[in-house]
Design a protein around this motif. Sequence first.
Motif, PDB file in Angstrom:
ATOM      1  N   MET A   1      13.892 -21.907  33.880  1.00 30.21           N
ATOM      2  CA  MET A   1      14.301 -20.519  34.271  1.00 30.21           C
ATOM      3  C   MET A   1      12.898 -20.151  34.267  1.00 30.21           C
ATOM      4  O   MET A   1      11.988 -19.791  33.439  1.00 30.21           O
ATOM      5  CB  MET A   1      15.471 -20.188  33.671  1.00 30.21           C
ATOM      6  N   ASN A   2      12.488 -18.820  35.790  1.00 29.75           N
ATOM      7  CA  ASN A   2      11.274 -18.285  35.296  1.00 29.75           C
ATOM      8  C   ASN A   2      11.246 -17.576  33.503  1.00 29.75           C
ATOM      9  O   ASN A   2      12.093 -16.825  34.266  1.00 29.75           O
ATOM     10  CB  ASN A   2      11.317 -17.761  36.988  1.00 29.75           C
ATOM     11  N   LEU A   3       9.933 -16.598  33.970  1.00 34.02           N
ATOM     12  CA  LEU A   3       9.607 -15.878  33.144  1.00 34.02           C
ATOM     13  C   LEU A   3      10.159 -14.621  33.418  1.00 34.02           C
ATOM     14  O   LEU A   3      10.847 -13.714  31.944  1.00 34.02           O
ATOM     15  CB  LEU A   3       8.206 -14.853  31.860  1.00 34.02           C
ATOM     16  N   LEU A   4      10.041 -13.882  33.929  1.00 32.22           N
ATOM     17  CA  LEU A   4      10.945 -12.547  35.284  1.00 32.22           C
ATOM     18  C   LEU A   4      12.033 -12.758  35.277  1.00 32.22           C
ATOM     19  O   LEU A   4      12.848 -11.638  34.518  1.00 32.22           O
ATOM     20  CB  LEU A   4      10.135 -12.299  36.521  1.00 32.22           C
ATOM     21  N   GLU A   5      12.661 -13.736  35.509  1.00 32.22           N
ATOM     22  CA  GLU A   5      14.615 -14.072  35.569  1.00 32.22           C
ATOM     23  C   GLU A   5      14.755 -14.197  34.010  1.00 32.22           C
ATOM     24  O   GLU A   5      15.497 -13.135  33.762  1.00 32.22           O
ATOM     25  CB  GLU A   5      14.894 -15.121  36.024  1.00 32.22           C
ATOM     26  N   ARG A   6      13.996 -14.435  32.892  1.00 32.22           N
ATOM     27  CA  ARG A   6      14.567 -14.958  31.577  1.00 32.22           C
ATOM     28  C   ARG A   6      14.655 -12.626  31.410  1.00 32.22           C
ATOM     29  O   ARG A   6      15.334 -12.728  30.323  1.00 32.22           O
ATOM     30  CB  ARG A   6      13.934 -15.508  30.652  1.00 32.22           C
ATOM     31  N   MET A   7      13.612 -12.090  31.540  1.00 33.64           N
ATOM     32  CA  MET A   7      13.364 -10.564  31.286  1.00 33.64           C
ATOM     33  C   MET A   7      14.150 -10.039  31.947  1.00 33.64           C
ATOM     34  O   MET A   7      15.120  -9.227  31.159  1.00 33.64           O
ATOM     35  CB  MET A   7      12.206 -10.022  31.474  1.00 33.64           C
ATOM     36  N   VAL A   9      17.774 -11.022  31.629  1.00 36.93           N
ATOM     37  CA  VAL A   9      18.735 -10.992  30.751  1.00 36.93           C
ATOM     38  C   VAL A   9      18.832 -10.175  29.723  1.00 36.93           C
ATOM     39  O   VAL A   9      19.804  -8.957  29.307  1.00 36.93           O
ATOM     40  CB  VAL A   9      19.415 -12.501  30.967  1.00 36.93           C
ATOM     41  N   SER A  10      17.944 -11.103  28.758  1.00 33.74           N
ATOM     42  CA  SER A  10      17.523 -10.179  27.639  1.00 33.74           C
ATOM     43  C   SER A  10      16.687 -10.272  26.397  1.00 33.74           C
ATOM     44  O   SER A  10      16.001 -11.514  26.861  1.00 33.74           O
ATOM     45  CB  SER A  10      18.921 -10.842  26.805  1.00 33.74           C
ATOM     46  N   ILE A  11      16.474  -9.120  25.976  1.00 36.79           N
ATOM     47  CA  ILE A  11      14.840  -9.884  24.984  1.00 36.79           C
ATOM     48  C   ILE A  11      14.575 -10.795  24.106  1.00 36.79           C
ATOM     49  O   ILE A  11      14.180 -10.981  23.184  1.00 36.79           O
ATOM     50  CB  ILE A  11      14.145  -8.461  25.126  1.00 36.79           C
ATOM     51  N   ASP A  12      16.499 -10.559  23.455  1.00 40.51           N
ATOM     52  CA  ASP A  12      16.766 -11.140  22.000  1.00 40.51           C
ATOM     53  C   ASP A  12      16.401 -12.775  22.125  1.00 40.51           C
ATOM     54  O   ASP A  12      15.985 -12.644  20.990  1.00 40.51           O
ATOM     55  CB  ASP A  12      17.672 -10.376  21.551  1.00 40.51           C
ATOM     56  N   THR A  13      16.506 -12.854  23.257  1.00 38.59           N
ATOM     57  CA  THR A  13      16.944 -14.737  23.333  1.00 38.59           C
ATOM     58  C   THR A  13      15.489 -15.589  23.746  1.00 38.59           C
ATOM     59  O   THR A  13      15.154 -16.067  22.988  1.00 38.59           O
ATOM     60  CB  THR A  13      17.515 -15.144  24.675  1.00 38.59           C
ATOM     61  N   MET A  14      14.276 -14.759  24.052  1.00 43.57           N
ATOM     62  CA  MET A  14      12.936 -14.625  23.983  1.00 43.57           C
ATOM     63  C   MET A  14      11.648 -15.070  22.567  1.00 43.57           C
ATOM     64  O   MET A  14      12.585 -14.139  21.693  1.00 43.57           O
ATOM     65  CB  MET A  14      11.863 -13.803  25.328  1.00 43.57           C
ATOM     66  N   THR A  15      11.193 -16.412  22.852  1.00 43.55           N
ATOM     67  CA  THR A  15      10.453 -16.115  22.061  1.00 43.55           C
ATOM     68  C   THR A  15       9.354 -14.867  21.816  1.00 43.55           C
ATOM     69  O   THR A  15       9.430 -14.688  22.500  1.00 43.55           O
ATOM     70  CB  THR A  15       9.535 -17.480  21.968  1.00 43.55           C
ATOM     71  N   MET A  16       8.112 -14.642  20.336  1.00 42.97           N
ATOM     72  CA  MET A  16       7.440 -13.976  20.752  1.00 42.97           C
ATOM     73  C   MET A  16       6.059 -14.767  21.636  1.00 42.97           C
ATOM     74  O   MET A  16       5.357 -13.067  22.367  1.00 42.97           O
ATOM     75  CB  MET A  16       6.695 -13.716  18.950  1.00 42.97           C
ATOM     76  N   PHE A  20       4.895 -11.855  24.549  1.00 48.10           N
ATOM     77  CA  PHE A  20       4.075 -11.274  25.229  1.00 48.10           C
ATOM     78  C   PHE A  20       3.245 -11.480  26.090  1.00 48.10           C
ATOM     79  O   PHE A  20       2.385 -10.986  26.658  1.00 48.10           O
ATOM     80  CB  PHE A  20       2.617 -12.261  23.638  1.00 48.10           C
ATOM     81  N   LEU A  21       4.057 -12.723  26.797  1.00 51.07           N
ATOM     82  CA  LEU A  21       3.806 -13.479  28.514  1.00 51.07           C
ATOM     83  C   LEU A  21       4.178 -12.236  29.623  1.00 51.07           C
ATOM     84  O   LEU A  21       3.663 -11.540  30.052  1.00 51.07           O
ATOM     85  CB  LEU A  21       3.719 -14.734  28.540  1.00 51.07           C
ATOM     86  N   GLY A  22       5.538 -11.914  28.392  1.00 52.41           N
ATOM     87  CA  GLY A  22       6.108 -10.911  29.602  1.00 52.41           C
ATOM     88  C   GLY A  22       5.212  -9.368  29.753  1.00 52.41           C
ATOM     89  O   GLY A  22       5.263  -9.017  30.743  1.00 52.41           O
ATOM     90  N   SER A  23       4.914  -9.192  28.437  1.00 53.15           N
ATOM     91  CA  SER A  23       4.579  -7.783  28.752  1.00 53.15           C
ATOM     92  C   SER A  23       2.963  -7.914  29.226  1.00 53.15           C
ATOM     93  O   SER A  23       2.682  -6.433  29.837  1.00 53.15           O
ATOM     94  CB  SER A  23       3.979  -7.391  27.479  1.00 53.15           C
ATOM     95  N   ILE A  24       2.487  -8.950  28.977  1.00 50.25           N
ATOM     96  CA  ILE A  24       1.212  -8.778  29.808  1.00 50.25           C
ATOM     97  C   ILE A  24       1.196  -8.886  30.903  1.00 50.25           C
ATOM     98  O   ILE A  24       0.522  -7.898  31.689  1.00 50.25           O
ATOM     99  CB  ILE A  24      -0.015 -10.056  29.953  1.00 50.25           C
TER     100      ILE A  24
END
Length: 131
Positions: A1-7, A9-16, A20-24
Motif C-alpha cells: 500500500m502506498n504511503l499516501l493511501e495509508r494516510m 485511512v488512519s494515522i494510528d496504524t502507521m509507525t513513527m 515522519f515521511l508522510g509529514s515531509i
Amino acid sequence: MNLLERMKVSIDTMTMGEKFLGSIMVTLVGVGIVFAALAILYFAIIIMQKVVGKSQPKKIVDSKPSPTIEDEVVEEETVDNTELVAVITAAVAASLNTSTHNIIVRNITRISDQTPSWAKMGRVDQISNKL
C-alpha cells in the motif's frame, strides 16, 4: 500500500517513521503548490506590465531650458541679537550639561525654513498638546 493511501485511512496504524515521511511529503507538496502559485502570479504580472505599458503614451520631454529663478535677496535684519545669543548659549549649555562660561557662540546663521505651513501647524499643535 502506498504511503499516501495509508494516510487516508488512519494515522494510528502507521509507525513513527511512516508518520515522519508522510509529514515531509505533505510539507513538500504544500511548498510546491505555494511556489507554483507565486510563479503563476509573477508571470501574470509581467504579462500585465507589457500589455498595460504599451498602451501608455510616452511623455515628450521638453528640451527648452526652464526659466531661471531669480535669486531672492534675503534681507538680514540688523537687530540687536544679544538676547537671542544669550538664549541659544543657555540652551546649548543646558543640553551639554556645562556652564555658559565654557561655551563661546561666535556665529549664528538663520536658515530659511522650507517646511510647508501645514507641517508647521502640526508641530505647533503637537507642542501645545504636550504642555
